[in-house]
Design a protein around this motif. Structure first.
Motif, PDB file in Angstrom:
ATOM      1  N   ILE A 199      -7.333   2.373   6.777  1.00 52.51           N
ATOM      2  CA  ILE A 199      -7.394   1.292   7.839  1.00 52.51           C
ATOM      3  C   ILE A 199      -8.868   0.519   7.766  1.00 52.51           C
ATOM      4  CG2 ILE A 199      -8.036   1.406  10.379  1.00 52.51           C
ATOM      5  CD1 ILE A 199      -6.357   3.991  10.694  1.00 52.51           C
ATOM      6  N   ASN A 200     -10.137   1.231   7.560  1.00 51.96           N
ATOM      7  CA  ASN A 200     -11.284   0.432   7.620  1.00 51.96           C
ATOM      8  C   ASN A 200     -11.476  -0.510   6.370  1.00 51.96           C
ATOM      9  OD1 ASN A 200     -13.503  -0.044   9.193  1.00 51.96           O
ATOM     10  ND2 ASN A 200     -14.977   1.060   7.496  1.00 51.96           N
ATOM     11  N   LYS A 201     -11.277  -0.062   5.187  1.00 52.88           N
ATOM     12  CA  LYS A 201     -11.476  -0.670   4.104  1.00 52.88           C
ATOM     13  C   LYS A 201     -10.396  -1.488   3.342  1.00 52.88           C
ATOM     14  CE  LYS A 201     -15.188   2.538   2.749  1.00 52.88           C
ATOM     15  NZ  LYS A 201     -15.797   3.257   2.041  1.00 52.88           N
ATOM     16  N   ARG A 202      -9.326  -1.127   3.449  1.00 51.69           N
ATOM     17  CA  ARG A 202      -7.946  -1.812   3.043  1.00 51.69           C
ATOM     18  C   ARG A 202      -7.217  -2.641   4.232  1.00 51.69           C
ATOM     19  NH1 ARG A 202      -5.339   2.893   0.120  1.00 51.69           N
ATOM     20  NH2 ARG A 202      -3.903   1.069  -0.713  1.00 51.69           N
ATOM     21  N   MET A 253       0.906  -1.139  -0.006  1.00 53.65           N
ATOM     22  CA  MET A 253      -0.032   0.107   0.208  1.00 53.65           C
ATOM     23  C   MET A 253       0.802   1.263   0.056  1.00 53.65           C
ATOM     24  SD  MET A 253      -2.809  -1.112   2.795  1.00 53.65           S
ATOM     25  CE  MET A 253      -3.723  -2.380   2.580  1.00 53.65           C
ATOM     26  N   SER A 254       0.717   2.003  -0.943  1.00 54.44           N
ATOM     27  CA  SER A 254       1.625   3.304  -0.988  1.00 54.44           C
ATOM     28  C   SER A 254       1.429   4.294   0.060  1.00 54.44           C
ATOM     29  CB  SER A 254       1.058   4.331  -2.323  1.00 54.44           C
ATOM     30  OG  SER A 254      -0.126   4.650  -2.073  1.00 54.44           O
ATOM     31  N   GLU A 255       0.287   4.107   0.829  1.00 55.72           N
ATOM     32  CA  GLU A 255       0.147   5.112   2.104  1.00 55.72           C
ATOM     33  C   GLU A 255       1.026   4.392   3.146  1.00 55.72           C
ATOM     34  OE1 GLU A 255      -3.562   5.419  -0.427  1.00 55.72           O
ATOM     35  OE2 GLU A 255      -2.216   3.788   0.470  1.00 55.72           O
ATOM     36  N   LEU A 261       2.360  -6.148  13.810  1.00 56.48           N
ATOM     37  CA  LEU A 261       2.998  -5.305  13.191  1.00 56.48           C
ATOM     38  C   LEU A 261       2.740  -3.965  13.327  1.00 56.48           C
ATOM     39  CD1 LEU A 261       1.409  -6.511   9.728  1.00 56.48           C
ATOM     40  CD2 LEU A 261       3.681  -6.833  10.190  1.00 56.48           C
ATOM     41  N   MET A 262       3.677  -2.956  13.185  1.00 55.98           N
ATOM     42  CA  MET A 262       3.424  -1.518  13.592  1.00 55.98           C
ATOM     43  C   MET A 262       3.777  -0.821  11.983  1.00 55.98           C
ATOM     44  SD  MET A 262       2.660  -0.855  16.718  1.00 55.98           S
ATOM     45  CE  MET A 262       2.755   0.754  16.784  1.00 55.98           C
ATOM     46  N   VAL A 263       2.633  -0.073  11.489  1.00 57.98           N
ATOM     47  CA  VAL A 263       2.640   0.648  10.279  1.00 57.98           C
ATOM     48  C   VAL A 263       2.495   2.140  10.569  1.00 57.98           C
ATOM     49  CG1 VAL A 263       1.511   0.561   8.292  1.00 57.98           C
ATOM     50  CG2 VAL A 263       1.851  -1.654   9.300  1.00 57.98           C
ATOM     51  N   GLU A 264       3.495   2.674   9.813  1.00 56.72           N
ATOM     52  CA  GLU A 264       3.161   4.267   9.775  1.00 56.72           C
ATOM     53  C   GLU A 264       2.458   4.664   8.352  1.00 56.72           C
ATOM     54  OE1 GLU A 264       5.668   8.231  10.669  1.00 56.72           O
ATOM     55  OE2 GLU A 264       6.530   6.666   9.182  1.00 56.72           O
ATOM     56  N   VAL A 265       1.274   5.102   8.646  1.00 55.66           N
ATOM     57  CA  VAL A 265       0.506   5.434   7.532  1.00 55.66           C
ATOM     58  C   VAL A 265       0.400   7.125   7.495  1.00 55.66           C
ATOM     59  CG1 VAL A 265      -2.011   5.431   6.596  1.00 55.66           C
ATOM     60  CG2 VAL A 265      -0.991   3.684   7.930  1.00 55.66           C
ATOM     61  N   VAL A 266       0.510   7.483   5.914  1.00 53.60           N
ATOM     62  CA  VAL A 266       0.529   9.005   5.455  1.00 53.60           C
ATOM     63  C   VAL A 266      -0.666   9.162   4.731  1.00 53.60           C
ATOM     64  CG1 VAL A 266       1.983  10.636   4.664  1.00 53.60           C
ATOM     65  CG2 VAL A 266       3.013   9.009   6.231  1.00 53.60           C
TER      66      VAL A 266
END
Length: 172
Positions: free
Chosen positions: A141-144, A110-112, A125-130
């Motif tokens: 978060i909810n749909k992907r 995912m590009s985000e 997992l820890m994921v940084e989302v931009v």
């Protein structure tokens, strides 16, 4: 925006401590010196680096290329997400049921998702989302993320203010 050298935090799916051929590269004092020079200024001329580490400009150029090819470091432009239209950042903790690796691969695609790490703590997992805004974050978060097979639950930590972001750990 500034250039930065990111040592040991590779976007390569392999363990960042291994080179691309699967072996751990040996870094001598000269290579570590080159990395330090580039971490201070990712656009520093090879001639200036050579003077600081005792090599010719051509030798520095070869060493830098080898470090890049081995995946030891990357030279990238680091931006402030707010200035380029990304107004919402969050760290997302993910609990996984089953194969963590397959979920990590799906999130990585995912590009985000800018930073994905498998952990041995409270989350798998820890994921940084931009994201552009709150609606975009909610969609990611909810749909992907939650739609990925194996994702049991998520917990989001929305960034209110970024106080420090550096990539200077490479040679200490």
């Amino acid at each position: 925006m500034h250039s930065d050298v990111v040592a040991s935090r590779s976007a390569d799916p392999k363990d960042s401590r291994e080179s691309r051929n699967g072996t751990t590269p040996h870094l001598d004092a000269v290579s570590l010196g080159i990395i330090e020079q580039l971490q201070e200024d990712g656009r520093r001329p090879y001639a200036a680096i050579g003077k600081a580490v005792g090599l010719s400009e051509a030798a520095v150029r070869q060493r830098v290329q080898k470090l890049l090819d081995q995946g030891v470091m990357q030279i990238v432009a680091v931006t402030d997400p707010l200035t380029v239209g990304f107004r919402r950042q969050a760290m997302v903790g993910i609990h996984v049921e089953g194969d963590v690796e397959s979920v990590a691969d799906a999130v990585t695609a995912m590009s985000e998702c800018e930073y994905v790490v498998m952990t041995a703590g409270s989350f798998d997992l820890m994921v940084e989302v931009v994201c552009e805004d709150d609606d975009h974050l909610l969609d990611v978060i909810n749909k992907r993320i939650r739609a990925i097979p194996g994702v049991r639950s998520t917990e989001s930590f929305v960034y209110l203010k970024l106080k420090k972001q550096t990539y200077m750990w490479g040679t200490r």
